[in-house]
Design an enzyme around this catalytic site. Structure first.
Site, PDB file in Angstrom:
ATOM      1  N   ASP A   1      61.770 107.308   9.445  1.00 40.20           N
ATOM      2  CA  ASP A   1      61.395 108.819  10.139  1.00 40.20           C
ATOM      3  C   ASP A   1      60.499 109.835   8.104  1.00 40.20           C
ATOM      4  O   ASP A   1      60.411 110.962   8.709  1.00 40.20           O
ATOM      5  CB  ASP A   1      62.807 109.267  10.486  1.00 40.20           C
ATOM      6  N   GLY A   2      60.756 108.895   7.824  1.00 38.09           N
ATOM      7  CA  GLY A   2      60.027 109.207   6.425  1.00 38.09           C
ATOM      8  C   GLY A   2      60.442 110.804   5.309  1.00 38.09           C
ATOM      9  O   GLY A   2      59.690 110.494   4.022  1.00 38.09           O
TER      10      GLY A   2
ATOM     11  N   ASP B   1      53.631  95.157  -1.548  1.00 33.78           N
ATOM     12  CA  ASP B   1      53.624  96.213  -1.962  1.00 33.78           C
ATOM     13  C   ASP B   1      54.656  97.266  -3.354  1.00 33.78           C
ATOM     14  O   ASP B   1      54.471  98.415  -3.567  1.00 33.78           O
ATOM     15  CB  ASP B   1      53.748  96.673  -0.724  1.00 33.78           C
TER      16      ASP B   1
ATOM     17  N   ARG C   1      49.594  99.647  -5.806  1.00 35.46           N
ATOM     18  CA  ARG C   1      50.067  98.742  -6.032  1.00 35.46           C
ATOM     19  C   ARG C   1      49.141  96.975  -5.643  1.00 35.46           C
ATOM     20  O   ARG C   1      47.908  97.623  -5.245  1.00 35.46           O
ATOM     21  CB  ARG C   1      51.198  98.285  -4.725  1.00 35.46           C
TER      22      ARG C   1
ATOM     23  N   ARG D   1      58.253 111.556  -8.457  1.00 35.97           N
ATOM     24  CA  ARG D   1      58.058 111.353  -9.160  1.00 35.97           C
ATOM     25  C   ARG D   1      56.528 110.756  -9.599  1.00 35.97           C
ATOM     26  O   ARG D   1      55.364 111.326  -8.924  1.00 35.97           O
ATOM     27  CB  ARG D   1      58.423 109.332  -8.668  1.00 35.97           C
TER      28      ARG D   1
ATOM     29  N   LYS E   1      59.003 111.710  -2.667  1.00 32.03           N
ATOM     30  CA  LYS E   1      59.277 110.973  -1.613  1.00 32.03           C
ATOM     31  C   LYS E   1      60.276 111.412  -1.457  1.00 32.03           C
ATOM     32  O   LYS E   1      61.480 112.077  -1.739  1.00 32.03           O
ATOM     33  CB  LYS E   1      59.759 109.624  -2.919  1.00 32.03           C
TER      34      LYS E   1
ATOM     35  N   GLY F   1      52.038 100.921   3.775  1.00 34.43           N
ATOM     36  CA  GLY F   1      51.621 102.276   2.983  1.00 34.43           C
ATOM     37  C   GLY F   1      52.343 102.843   2.649  1.00 34.43           C
ATOM     38  O   GLY F   1      53.614 102.967   3.206  1.00 34.43           O
TER      39      GLY F   1
ATOM     40  N   GLY G   1      55.285 105.523   3.551  1.00 37.90           N
ATOM     41  CA  GLY G   1      55.721 105.912   4.768  1.00 37.90           C
ATOM     42  C   GLY G   1      56.730 106.966   4.687  1.00 37.90           C
ATOM     43  O   GLY G   1      56.969 107.847   5.414  1.00 37.90           O
TER      44      GLY G   1
ATOM     45  N   ASP H   1      59.303 101.741  -7.463  1.00 35.04           N
ATOM     46  CA  ASP H   1      60.246 101.784  -5.952  1.00 35.04           C
ATOM     47  C   ASP H   1      61.352 101.106  -6.361  1.00 35.04           C
ATOM     48  O   ASP H   1      61.742 100.025  -6.497  1.00 35.04           O
ATOM     49  CB  ASP H   1      59.433 100.919  -5.106  1.00 35.04           C
TER      50      ASP H   1
HETATM   51  P1  AMP Z   1      60.705  99.806   0.314  1.00 31.47           P
HETATM   52  O1  AMP Z   1      59.999  98.088   0.473  1.00 31.47           O
HETATM   53  O2  AMP Z   1      61.519 100.708   0.240  1.00 31.47           O
HETATM   54  O3  AMP Z   1      59.266 100.364  -1.080  1.00 31.47           O
HETATM   55  O4  AMP Z   1      59.565  99.979   1.632  1.00 31.47           O
HETATM   56  C1  AMP Z   1      58.250  99.517   2.471  1.00 31.47           C
HETATM   57  C2  AMP Z   1      57.805 100.159   3.266  1.00 31.47           C
HETATM   58  O5  AMP Z   1      58.834 100.737   4.150  1.00 31.47           O
HETATM   59  C3  AMP Z   1      57.042 101.580   2.742  1.00 31.47           C
HETATM   60  O6  AMP Z   1      55.548 101.579   3.833  1.00 31.47           O
HETATM   61  C4  AMP Z   1      57.496 102.052   2.782  1.00 31.47           C
HETATM   62  O7  AMP Z   1      56.706 103.353   2.839  1.00 31.47           O
HETATM   63  C5  AMP Z   1      58.433 102.078   4.330  1.00 31.47           C
HETATM   64  N1  AMP Z   1      59.621 103.090   4.743  1.00 31.47           N
HETATM   65  C6  AMP Z   1      60.699 103.169   3.167  1.00 31.47           C
HETATM   66  N2  AMP Z   1      61.644 103.679   3.870  1.00 31.47           N
HETATM   67  C7  AMP Z   1      61.019 104.592   5.014  1.00 31.47           C
HETATM   68  C8  AMP Z   1      61.135 105.538   5.213  1.00 31.47           C
HETATM   69  N3  AMP Z   1      63.128 106.355   5.936  1.00 31.47           N
HETATM   70  N4  AMP Z   1      59.870 105.987   6.188  1.00 31.47           N
HETATM   71  C9  AMP Z   1      59.175 105.781   6.232  1.00 31.47           C
HETATM   72  N5  AMP Z   1      58.873 104.711   5.515  1.00 31.47           N
HETATM   73  C10 AMP Z   1      59.641 104.097   4.522  1.00 31.47           C
HETATM   74 MG    MG Z   2      57.993 100.314  -1.712  1.00 25.98          MG
END
Ligand code: AMP
Ligand code: MG
Length: 521
Positions: A134-135, A269, A199, A192, A122, A100, A102, A279
Site C-alpha cells: 500500500d505504500g 536493495d 543502492r 530520512r 518513508k 524500487g 515502494g 532501511d
Molecule cells: P524492504 O526489504 O523492507 O526494504 O522492502 C523490499 C521492497 O518492498 C522495497 O521495494 C520496498 O519499497 C517494498 N515495500 C516494503 N513495504 C512496502 C509497503 N508497505 N508498500 C509498498 N512497498 C513496500
Molecule cells: Mg528496502
C-alpha cells in the site's frame, strides 16, 4: 522555512515518461515522478534539531506549518518534484528483479555547509514500485527506524539520519504475524536523510536488463557527485569506485559487530552505495551474545542474516555489485582481486576493533586466540553483550581472576547456568586477560576511558523500542523523548538513565516486537 534546493538527480538522469501511479515495470529510467499522498490529519511527533540544523533549518523552522506540510507530504516544496527510485535486488539470496521505492518518495536534494543531502519520506503513499503493497508505514516501524538511525549515528556507526517523525492521521491495515489477523494501526511518515539513496540494487537493475547506457550513466553520476575525489576516466575509475564501496561497506559491518547490531534484511536493495546503514526493518540488538541470532522471523529457518553471518553476506552482496559493474570493466581479474582482499581486510579490522573493545592498545599476535576464546565463552550461557563489555572496563591490573570475574557477573542472565566447567573456563580466561592488561602501558583509568569510548553503555534494546511504541500508540511520547535524549550520548555514564543499563527483562524474552520481528511494517 528556506531550503537550498538542488535537483541534480532528476535534472541529469532520465525519468520514467509515464506519471501514472500504478504498479508496473519501468524501463530505461532511474525514477518515476510521484506525489506523496496527502495525509488526512498530519502531526509532528518528533524532529531532530541536529539533522534540521545540518540541512540549514532552525528550531523555529521545525515548529512552522511549512515543516509540517513539507515533511508529512501535504504540500510539495517550491521548485522540487518528488520521485520514487527504480532499483532491483537480490532478496534472501534470490534474484528478485525490479523492486524500487515502494513506499519511499524522494523530495529533493538540499545543499548546506558544502554538503549535499537527499531528503526522503518513508510511508508517504503508493508509487509505481509498490507492487501489491500500500505504500504506507505504521507508527511501530516508523519509531523503530526514526530512533535507531539516530542512535546509530551517535554510536559512530555510518547510517542514514532521521529528520522527522509524523503521524499521518490515517489508519493502516497490517497483519503483524502474517497469521490472518490483520488490524488497523496508526500510519506514520519518517523523513530520512542521506547523501543519496542509491543502492547496490540500483546498479543491478540496469545490468540485469543489459541497459549498459544507463548503467554507465548511473556509475558516472554517482562518482561525479558522491565520490568526486575519484579522478580519471574509464575502467580505472570504476574499479576505484568499487574498491571504495567495499572498504566503506566493510567499515560499516565492523561497526555493526562492535555494537551488536543485526540488520535483519541484508538484501542487495538494502545496501547503500555509501556504506551506510539503511532501511531499518526487522533489525535487532544482541542482548545475550549469540552469533546465530536474527530478529527477523521471516529468516527464522535459514538465519541467512544472523549476527555472525553479516560479514559473509556483505561480501556476497559485493559480489553482486561486482557482477553488475562488470560490463563497465570487462575484466573479472581486478574485481576478483578487490573481492579477495575483503576477507583478509575484514579479519584485520575485526581483530583491531575487538582488541580495542578489550582495552588493548599494544597489539599482540596472541590476542586473536584470547578474543576467539572470549566469543566462545560468551555463548556458553546467556551473557549480555553490552553489559559485559561495559563492565569489563572496570577490571583493574591488580584484580585477581575472581574479582575480575565478579566485575562482569551482572552480565549473566541466569547465574545458575554457570556450572563448574564454565566457571573454570571463565577463571582461566580472566587469568589470561589479567596478564594481558598488565602488559599495557595505560593506567586502569586511562584504559577504562578508552574502552568506554567504544563499548556503549546504552543501546536501543529491542524491548525499549517496544515499550516506547506501546506508549506512543496511546499518544504518550515521553518515553520516545527520553530514549532519544539518552541515545545521543551512548558512551556517557548518564546516571539519570541508569535504569536503562540493565538486562532485557524476562517478559521481553520471546515477545513479538522484542526478540521477534516480521517484515510487516
Ligand atoms: P524492504 O526489504 O523492507 O526494504 O522492502 C523490499 C521492497 O518492498 C522495497 O521495494 C520496498 O519499497 C517494498 N515495500 C516494503 N513495504 C512496502 C509497503 N508497505 N508498500 C509498498 N512497498 C513496500
Ligand atoms: Mg528496502
Amino acid at each position: 522555512m528556506k531550503l537550498h534546493i538542488q535537483n541534480n538527480f532528476i535534472s541529469e538522469l532520465p525519468a520514467d515518461p509515464s506519471e501514472i501511479n500504478a504498479p508496473r515495470q519501468v524501463e530505461q529510467a532511474f525514477y518515476s515522478y510521484v506525489l506523496p499522498k496527502i495525509p488526512s490529519n498530519p502531526s509532528l511527533i518528533h524532529a531532530s534539531n541536529e539533522v534540521a540544523n545540518a540541512i540549514g533549518l532552525s528550531p523555529e523552522d521545525i515548529l512552522s506549518p511549512d515543516f509540517l506540510n513539507t515533511f508529512s507530504g501535504s504540500t510539495v516544496y517550491p521548485e522540487t518534484k518528488p520521485f520514487a527510485l527504480c532499483y532491483a535486488g537480490h532478496q534472501f539470496g534470490n534474484w528478485a528483479g525490479q523492486l524500487g521505492d515502494g513506499r519511499a518518495i524522494n523530495l529533493t536534494e538540499v545543499v548546506h555547509g558544502n554538503e549535499t543531502y537527499t531528503l526522503q519520506l518513508k510511508g508517504a503513499g503508493p508509487t509505481p514500485y509498490s507492487r501489491t503493497a500500500d505504500g504506507f508505514a505504521v507508527l511501530r516501524s516508523s519509531i523503530r527506524e526514526y530512533l535507531c538511525a539516530e542512535a546509530m549515528h551517535y554510536l559512530g556507526v555510518p547510517t542514514t539520519r532521521s529528520l522527522s517523525l509524523m503521524l499521518s492521521g490515517d489508519q493502516v491495515l497490517r497483519d503483524v504475524l502474517y497469521n490472518g489477523n490483520p488490524a488497523f494501526e496508526k500510519g506514520a511518515i519518517v523523513c530520512r536523510v542521506a547523501p543519496s539513496f542509491i543502492r547496490f540494487g540500483s546498479f543491478e537493475l540496469f545490468s540485469s536488463r543489459k541497459d549498459y547506457i544507463n548503467l554507465k550513466l548511473l556509475a558516472d553520476f554517482t562518482i561525479k557527485h558522491h565520490f568526486p575525489h575519484i579522478q580519471g576516466e574509464g575502467v580505472g575509475k570504476y574499479l576505484d569506485f568499487f574498491h571504495e564501496v567495499t572498504q566503506t561497506t566493510l567499515n560499516m559491518i565492523v561497526h555493526w559487530q562492535r555494537v551488536g547490531f543485526v540488520h535483519g534484511v541484508m538484501n542487495t536493495d538494502n545496501m547503500s552505495i555509501h556504506g551506510i546503514t539503511i532501511d531499518y526493518g526487522p533489525y535487532g540488538w544482541l542482548e545475550d551474545y549469540n552469533s546465530n541470532w536474527t530478529p527477523n522471523t521471516t529468516d527464522r529457518q535459514h538465519k541467512r542474516y544472523r549476527f555472525g553471518n553479516q560479514p559473509e553476506i556483505a561480501l556476497w552482496n559485493l559480489y553482486q555489485l561486482a557482477n553488475a559493474l562488470y560490463p563497465l570493466i570487462q575484466d573479472a581479474k581486478p574485481l576478483e582481486t578487490i573481492l579477495d582482499a575483503f576477507s583478509l581486510d575484514y579479519e584485520k579490522e575485526y581483530l583491531n576493533m575487538m582488541q580495542n573493545k578489550l582495552g588493548f592498545q599494544i597489539k599482540k599476535e596472541t590476542d586473536a586466540i584470547l578474543i576467539e576464546s572470549l566469543t566462545q565463552l560468551l555463548q556458553l550461557v546467556e551473557t549480555d553483550m553490552t553489559i559485559f563489555f561495559r563492565n569489563l572496563g572496570n577490571v583493574t591490573k591488580d584484580d585477581t581472576a575472581t574479582t575480575a570475574f565478579n566485575t562482569i557477573k551482572d552480565a549473566f542472565y541466569n547465574e545458575k547456568d554457570l556450572n563448574e566447567t564454565i566457571l573454570k573456563d571463565w577463571h582461566e580466561w580472566f587469568e589470561n586477560y589479567k596478564t594481558r592488561i598488565n602488559e599495557e602501558i595505560l593506567s586502569d583509568s586511562e584504559r577504562k576511558e578508552q574502552m568506554n569510548s567504544i563499548n556503549p553503555k546504552y543501546v536501543l534494546r529491542n524491548y525499549m523500542a517496544q515499550l516506547c511504541i506501546e506508549d506512543a500508540d496511546k499518544g504518550n511520547y515521553s518515553l520516545l523523548n527520553e530514549l532519544f535524549e539518552m541515545l545521543k550520548k551512548p558512551y556517557d555514564e548518564q546516571s539519570n538513565f541508569q535504569k536503562w543499563f540493565t538486562k532485557r527483562p524476562d517478559w521481553a524474552r520471546d515477545k513479538v516486537g522484542c526478540s521477534m520481528l516480521s517484515c510487516s511494517s
